[in-house]
Design a protein around this motif. Structure first.
Motif, PDB file in Angstrom:
ATOM      1  N   THR A   4     -46.585 -13.982  33.484  1.00 42.51           N
ATOM      2  CA  THR A   4     -47.833 -13.907  34.246  1.00 42.51           C
ATOM      3  C   THR A   4     -48.831 -14.964  33.773  1.00 42.51           C
ATOM      4  O   THR A   4     -49.507 -15.615  34.574  1.00 42.51           O
ATOM      5  CB  THR A   4     -48.461 -12.510  34.100  1.00 42.51           C
ATOM      6  OG1 THR A   4     -47.494 -11.513  34.419  1.00 42.51           O
ATOM      7  CG2 THR A   4     -49.653 -12.363  35.033  1.00 42.51           C
ATOM      8  N   GLY A   5     -48.926 -15.156  32.448  1.00 41.35           N
ATOM      9  CA  GLY A   5     -49.834 -16.152  31.909  1.00 41.35           C
ATOM     10  C   GLY A   5     -49.463 -17.555  32.337  1.00 41.35           C
ATOM     11  O   GLY A   5     -50.335 -18.360  32.687  1.00 41.35           O
ATOM     12  N   LEU A   6     -48.157 -17.876  32.295  1.00 44.57           N
ATOM     13  CA  LEU A   6     -47.707 -19.209  32.736  1.00 44.57           C
ATOM     14  C   LEU A   6     -48.054 -19.441  34.195  1.00 44.57           C
ATOM     15  O   LEU A   6     -48.546 -20.518  34.568  1.00 44.57           O
ATOM     16  CB  LEU A   6     -46.196 -19.343  32.521  1.00 44.57           C
ATOM     17  CG  LEU A   6     -45.563 -20.659  32.993  1.00 44.57           C
ATOM     18  CD1 LEU A   6     -46.136 -21.846  32.235  1.00 44.57           C
ATOM     19  CD2 LEU A   6     -44.042 -20.617  32.841  1.00 44.57           C
ATOM     20  N   ALA A  30     -56.682 -28.202  28.243  1.00 38.54           N
ATOM     21  CA  ALA A  30     -57.349 -27.134  27.493  1.00 38.54           C
ATOM     22  C   ALA A  30     -57.615 -25.924  28.383  1.00 38.54           C
ATOM     23  O   ALA A  30     -57.375 -24.775  27.989  1.00 38.54           O
ATOM     24  CB  ALA A  30     -58.656 -27.660  26.900  1.00 38.54           C
ATOM     25  N   LEU A  31     -58.116 -26.170  29.599  1.00 36.77           N
ATOM     26  CA  LEU A  31     -58.432 -25.074  30.514  1.00 36.77           C
ATOM     27  C   LEU A  31     -57.192 -24.277  30.881  1.00 36.77           C
ATOM     28  O   LEU A  31     -57.185 -23.038  30.815  1.00 36.77           O
ATOM     29  CB  LEU A  31     -59.087 -25.636  31.782  1.00 36.77           C
ATOM     30  CG  LEU A  31     -59.388 -24.625  32.889  1.00 36.77           C
ATOM     31  CD1 LEU A  31     -60.437 -23.634  32.437  1.00 36.77           C
ATOM     32  CD2 LEU A  31     -59.846 -25.338  34.167  1.00 36.77           C
ATOM     33  N   SER A  32     -56.116 -24.967  31.240  1.00 36.16           N
ATOM     34  CA  SER A  32     -54.918 -24.267  31.692  1.00 36.16           C
ATOM     35  C   SER A  32     -54.211 -23.544  30.544  1.00 36.16           C
ATOM     36  O   SER A  32     -53.699 -22.433  30.716  1.00 36.16           O
ATOM     37  CB  SER A  32     -53.951 -25.241  32.373  1.00 36.16           C
ATOM     38  OG  SER A  32     -53.639 -26.326  31.512  1.00 36.16           O
ATOM     39  N   SER A  33     -54.198 -24.133  29.341  1.00 34.55           N
ATOM     40  CA  SER A  33     -53.542 -23.463  28.215  1.00 34.55           C
ATOM     41  C   SER A  33     -54.330 -22.225  27.779  1.00 34.55           C
ATOM     42  O   SER A  33     -53.734 -21.190  27.448  1.00 34.55           O
ATOM     43  CB  SER A  33     -53.370 -24.432  27.042  1.00 34.55           C
ATOM     44  OG  SER A  33     -54.613 -24.964  26.630  1.00 34.55           O
ATOM     45  N   CYS A  34     -55.666 -22.320  27.794  1.00 33.42           N
ATOM     46  CA  CYS A  34     -56.483 -21.140  27.463  1.00 33.42           C
ATOM     47  C   CYS A  34     -56.322 -20.045  28.509  1.00 33.42           C
ATOM     48  O   CYS A  34     -56.343 -18.842  28.172  1.00 33.42           O
ATOM     49  CB  CYS A  34     -57.954 -21.534  27.339  1.00 33.42           C
ATOM     50  SG  CYS A  34     -58.315 -22.542  25.877  1.00 33.42           S
ATOM     51  N   THR A  35     -56.142 -20.439  29.767  1.00 36.82           N
ATOM     52  CA  THR A  35     -55.897 -19.451  30.827  1.00 36.82           C
ATOM     53  C   THR A  35     -54.605 -18.692  30.557  1.00 36.82           C
ATOM     54  O   THR A  35     -54.537 -17.463  30.716  1.00 36.82           O
ATOM     55  CB  THR A  35     -55.822 -20.147  32.194  1.00 36.82           C
ATOM     56  OG1 THR A  35     -57.045 -20.826  32.453  1.00 36.82           O
ATOM     57  CG2 THR A  35     -55.557 -19.134  33.305  1.00 36.82           C
ATOM     58  N   VAL A  36     -53.559 -19.399  30.144  1.00 36.65           N
ATOM     59  CA  VAL A  36     -52.281 -18.748  29.822  1.00 36.65           C
ATOM     60  C   VAL A  36     -52.480 -17.735  28.697  1.00 36.65           C
ATOM     61  O   VAL A  36     -51.981 -16.603  28.765  1.00 36.65           O
ATOM     62  CB  VAL A  36     -51.226 -19.800  29.416  1.00 36.65           C
ATOM     63  CG1 VAL A  36     -49.950 -19.117  28.939  1.00 36.65           C
ATOM     64  CG2 VAL A  36     -50.909 -20.724  30.582  1.00 36.65           C
ATOM     65  N   LEU A  37     -53.204 -18.137  27.661  1.00 39.03           N
ATOM     66  CA  LEU A  37     -53.404 -17.240  26.514  1.00 39.03           C
ATOM     67  C   LEU A  37     -54.187 -15.992  26.905  1.00 39.03           C
ATOM     68  O   LEU A  37     -53.795 -14.870  26.563  1.00 39.03           O
ATOM     69  CB  LEU A  37     -54.137 -17.989  25.397  1.00 39.03           C
ATOM     70  CG  LEU A  37     -53.359 -19.107  24.692  1.00 39.03           C
ATOM     71  CD1 LEU A  37     -54.257 -19.834  23.707  1.00 39.03           C
ATOM     72  CD2 LEU A  37     -52.142 -18.547  23.983  1.00 39.03           C
ATOM     73  N   ILE A  38     -55.287 -16.172  27.626  1.00 40.03           N
ATOM     74  CA  ILE A  38     -56.145 -15.033  27.975  1.00 40.03           C
ATOM     75  C   ILE A  38     -55.421 -14.070  28.907  1.00 40.03           C
ATOM     76  O   ILE A  38     -55.355 -12.854  28.657  1.00 40.03           O
ATOM     77  CB  ILE A  38     -57.453 -15.532  28.622  1.00 40.03           C
ATOM     78  CG1 ILE A  38     -58.281 -16.317  27.593  1.00 40.03           C
ATOM     79  CG2 ILE A  38     -58.267 -14.364  29.176  1.00 40.03           C
ATOM     80  CD1 ILE A  38     -59.487 -17.028  28.174  1.00 40.03           C
ATOM     81  N   VAL A  39     -54.851 -14.609  29.987  1.00 43.52           N
ATOM     82  CA  VAL A  39     -54.134 -13.744  30.941  1.00 43.52           C
ATOM     83  C   VAL A  39     -52.910 -13.112  30.285  1.00 43.52           C
ATOM     84  O   VAL A  39     -52.630 -11.922  30.471  1.00 43.52           O
ATOM     85  CB  VAL A  39     -53.728 -14.555  32.194  1.00 43.52           C
ATOM     86  CG1 VAL A  39     -52.857 -13.706  33.119  1.00 43.52           C
ATOM     87  CG2 VAL A  39     -54.960 -15.045  32.935  1.00 43.52           C
ATOM     88  N   LEU A  53     -52.365 -12.344  27.132  1.00 48.01           N
ATOM     89  CA  LEU A  53     -52.731 -11.280  26.194  1.00 48.01           C
ATOM     90  C   LEU A  53     -53.228 -10.036  26.920  1.00 48.01           C
ATOM     91  O   LEU A  53     -52.905  -8.905  26.526  1.00 48.01           O
ATOM     92  CB  LEU A  53     -53.802 -11.792  25.228  1.00 48.01           C
ATOM     93  CG  LEU A  53     -53.324 -12.818  24.188  1.00 48.01           C
ATOM     94  CD1 LEU A  53     -54.504 -13.381  23.398  1.00 48.01           C
ATOM     95  CD2 LEU A  53     -52.304 -12.192  23.249  1.00 48.01           C
ATOM     96  N   ILE A  54     -54.014 -10.231  27.978  1.00 46.76           N
ATOM     97  CA  ILE A  54     -54.512  -9.077  28.744  1.00 46.76           C
ATOM     98  C   ILE A  54     -53.350  -8.310  29.369  1.00 46.76           C
ATOM     99  O   ILE A  54     -53.263  -7.070  29.273  1.00 46.76           O
ATOM    100  CB  ILE A  54     -55.510  -9.543  29.821  1.00 46.76           C
ATOM    101  CG1 ILE A  54     -56.787 -10.074  29.171  1.00 46.76           C
ATOM    102  CG2 ILE A  54     -55.831  -8.403  30.784  1.00 46.76           C
ATOM    103  CD1 ILE A  54     -57.777 -10.674  30.151  1.00 46.76           C
ATOM    104  N   ILE A  55     -52.438  -9.022  30.026  1.00 40.04           N
ATOM    105  CA  ILE A  55     -51.288  -8.360  30.669  1.00 40.04           C
ATOM    106  C   ILE A  55     -50.384  -7.699  29.617  1.00 40.04           C
ATOM    107  O   ILE A  55     -49.853  -6.605  29.840  1.00 40.04           O
ATOM    108  CB  ILE A  55     -50.490  -9.372  31.508  1.00 40.04           C
ATOM    109  CG1 ILE A  55     -51.364  -9.933  32.642  1.00 40.04           C
ATOM    110  CG2 ILE A  55     -49.239  -8.727  32.093  1.00 40.04           C
ATOM    111  CD1 ILE A  55     -51.870  -8.884  33.615  1.00 40.04           C
ATOM    112  N   SER A  56     -50.233  -8.340  28.469  1.00 35.92           N
ATOM    113  CA  SER A  56     -49.409  -7.754  27.405  1.00 35.92           C
ATOM    114  C   SER A  56     -50.015  -6.443  26.915  1.00 35.92           C
ATOM    115  O   SER A  56     -49.279  -5.471  26.656  1.00 35.92           O
ATOM    116  CB  SER A  56     -49.277  -8.730  26.235  1.00 35.92           C
ATOM    117  OG  SER A  56     -48.572  -9.885  26.614  1.00 35.92           O
TER     118      SER A  56
END
Length: 601
Positions: A443-445, A513-522, A524-527
């Motif tokens: 989902t994050g990717l 930076a924006l896209s990699s941080c989006t992957v991390l945030i989404v 972690l939330i979904i996890s």
């Protein structure tokens, strides 16, 4: 000057350019018929893990020092000054982090494809998603990387467009398919020497043409091309210290930390120490390449000043300026234009050959081998055929790029950067966050890719001139149309920093930076929502111990007393068994305290 704006090659220029292709092909043939003759996948794909750090460091530099950079960076410096040089500050963290985190982790897992890590850490579905994303990224860039320098050469010299494309494409395909990674690395070394030689020769002769070093320096200083540090924190400004030095770190990490073309070189090293040293040694190589490119831009300004060849309509694009400068100012030096063109196409060859080899590797290891059992000989033959096939695809992509206009070329280059950010975020999610699960990773990717394409393509479309403004009011008279257009344009510029326009105006250096941080945030939330991964379910050796490492730096006396476990979860199957070598394991366990000591010094 000839009416078409062309300045033609002499015989010696053609000879020098031809020698480059012959030498590159000869290196490929040499490794095809010596040593193990590329008879195993280990030799063909990762050079039997026998490479030394010096050739690896030059190959690492050459892989992404593409022809687009050689013709683009000097043009950037000519037009806007030396502000772009501050991207060199991002090289520090952009190489230290891979050297101390990514390389040791990947090397100890004995991978062939970096995407095997994603299956060890998450599941097979995540591995396939990462592999397909990487293939899409590199296939797009291959066509751009080989077509752009050929187009610039054709526009300035009249050199046959498809002759240049086919010559570089076919030679590169053959030596990559025949000689494997060894041929790719050693041709990169040769091509790096040609690159530096060509740039240095042009700079020296250009300074002489400008009237000497002091005269050239006076011209660029008076012309305002020596930039100071711009500390403007606005992320929508194209190039500032923060966008280049901080945003550039994420771009560097996506290239030198998790990109298969680079990781494959680390994994081909004889030892983990040499893999790390190759990452250290690439730093001065990158700085030298950046310095030479910036100096070329300054020399061009010293020769032309504000009378740009684009404004004089001798050429149609600033991307053609470097070749125009070489052909215009250095035409009285036979062989020098041919040397620079050899330099330009050396950069193209090194980038494309690395793409072929890495694409063949991930396709074989991640998509074919796990599903089909085959003998070693057949797997090696298939790997060579894959490299050959990707060469043909490269030529097809070059033709597709030919059908597009220059603005679409720029969009394609932006896409290359936009895809790297989400992949970086995916690997960081697995390496630094043990709680992340497979659902969060996928989902994050997906969210990261959507964010990158939304901002990148939205910004591209926003900057395009809009033809619909005059149609907003069909009852106005012709004089009112021009007034409304002017007013609408002014209003658009005034509101550019507001709402979506401000979002779309984000500097391209922040895309990663924006896209990699989006992957991390989404991710972690979904996890957390779907149930975080428990510590016992995480394969050992796939997570970087952030807390323990921080404690070891806070308490240096206990550093040498801790021993990390480097055993891979051997029960988890991939496309083959993960082998453990006792000697190399003992060496890597001794290695980390040494590296920490060197770093503290």
């Amino acid at each position: 000057m000839d009416p078409a704006g062309h300045k033609y090659f002499t015989v010696i220029d053609y000879v020098i350019f031809g020698l480059l292709l012959v030498a590159s092909m000869s290196i490929g043939l040499y490794y095809a018929f010596t040593g193990g003759r590329q008879s195993t996948t280990q030799e063909f794909l990762i050079a039997d893990r026998s490479m030394k750090c010096l050739p690896l460091s030059l190959s690492l530099m050459a892989t992404f020092q593409s022809a687009v950079a050689i013709i683009g960076t000097p043009a950037e410096v000519y037009a806007h000054g030396t502000q772009y040089w501050f991207i060199g500050c991002s090289y520090v963290l952009g190489l230290l982090i891979p050297a101390h985190i990514f390389i040791p982790l990947f090397y100890r897992l004995h991978l062939t494809s970096v995407y095997q890590y994603l299956e060890l850490r998450f599941c097979k579905a995540v591995r396939i998603c990462g592999t397909v994303t990487f293939i899409f990224q590199m296939v797009i860039y291959m066509g751009v990387g080989i077509y752009t320098p050929a187009l610039a050469l054709n526009a300035v010299t009249g050199f046959h467009l498809w002759g240049a494309v086919l010559a570089t494409g076919l030679v590169c395909t053959l030596y990559t398919a025949l000689g494997g990674l060894k041929a790719v690395v050693w041709t990169d070394v040769f091509q790096t020497v040609v690159m530096f030689t060509g740039q240095l020769a042009v700079i020296i002769v250009g300074v002489h043409q400008a009237g000497g070093l002091s005269e050239a320096w006076g011209k660029v200083r008076d012309g305002g091309r020596i930039s100071g540090i711009d500390l403007n924190p606005d992320p929508t400004v194209r190039h500032t210290f923060w966008t280049l030095a901080v945003g550039g770190v994420f771009l560097m990490l996506s290239l030198y930390g998790v990109n298969q073309a680079q990781v494959q070189r680390y994994l081909s090293s004889r030892t983990e120490r040499e893999a790390v040293m190759s990452c250290y040694m690439v730093f001065p190589c990158l700085q030298l390449a950046l310095l030479l490119s910036c100096l070329m831009g300054l020399v061009m300004f010293a020769c032309y000043g504000q009378n740009s060849p684009v404004e004089q309509q001798y050429i149609t694009s600033k991307d053609q300026m470097v070749l125009y400068f070489v052909m215009d100012m250095l035409q009285n030096f036979p062989g020098l234009p041919g040397l620079f063109v050899a330099c330009l196409f050396s950069a193209s060859l090194s980038t494309i050959s690395s793409a072929f080899n890495s694409l063949a590797t991930v396709t074989m290891v991640d998509l074919i081998k796990p599903h089909y059992s085959m003998t070693e000989a057949r797997a090696t033959l298939l790997s060579k055929l894959l490299a050959l096939s990707y060469g043909i695809i490269c030529l097809a992509m070059a033709y597709l790029v030919h059908l597009m206009n220059s603005s679409v070329l720029q969009a394609a280059l932006s896409i290359f950067g936009m895809i790297g950010g989400p992949l970086l975020g995916l690997f960081c999610l697995g390496i630094f966050f043990p709680c992340a699960n497979s659902i969060g990773a996928v989902t994050g990717l997906s969210a990261g890719l959507l964010m990158a394409f939304w901002v990148g393509i939205g910004g591209f479309l926003t900057r395009m001139p809009s033809p619909v403004i005059p149609l907003l009011n069909s009852t106005i008279t012709v004089p009112d149309v021009s007034e409304n257009i002017t007013a609408a344009t002014a209003e658009l510029e005034a509101d550019r920093s507001a709402g979506l326009h401000g979002f779309y105006s984000l500097s391209y250096m922040w895309y990663s930076a924006l896209s990699s941080c989006t992957v991390l945030i989404v991710g972690l939330i979904i996890s957390c929502i779907t149930g975080p991964t428990k510590g016992d379910d995480v394969a050992s050796g796939t997570v970087y111990p952030v807390v323990k490492t921080a404690q070891s730096y806070l308490k240096p006396s206990t550093c040498c007393k801790t021993t990390a476990e480097h055993k891979v979860d051997g029960q988890k199957e991939m496309n083959g068994t993960v082998k453990e070598d006792a000697g190399s394991q003992e060496e890597t366990q001794r290695f980390l305290p040494d590296v920490e000591l060197e770093t503290s010094v």
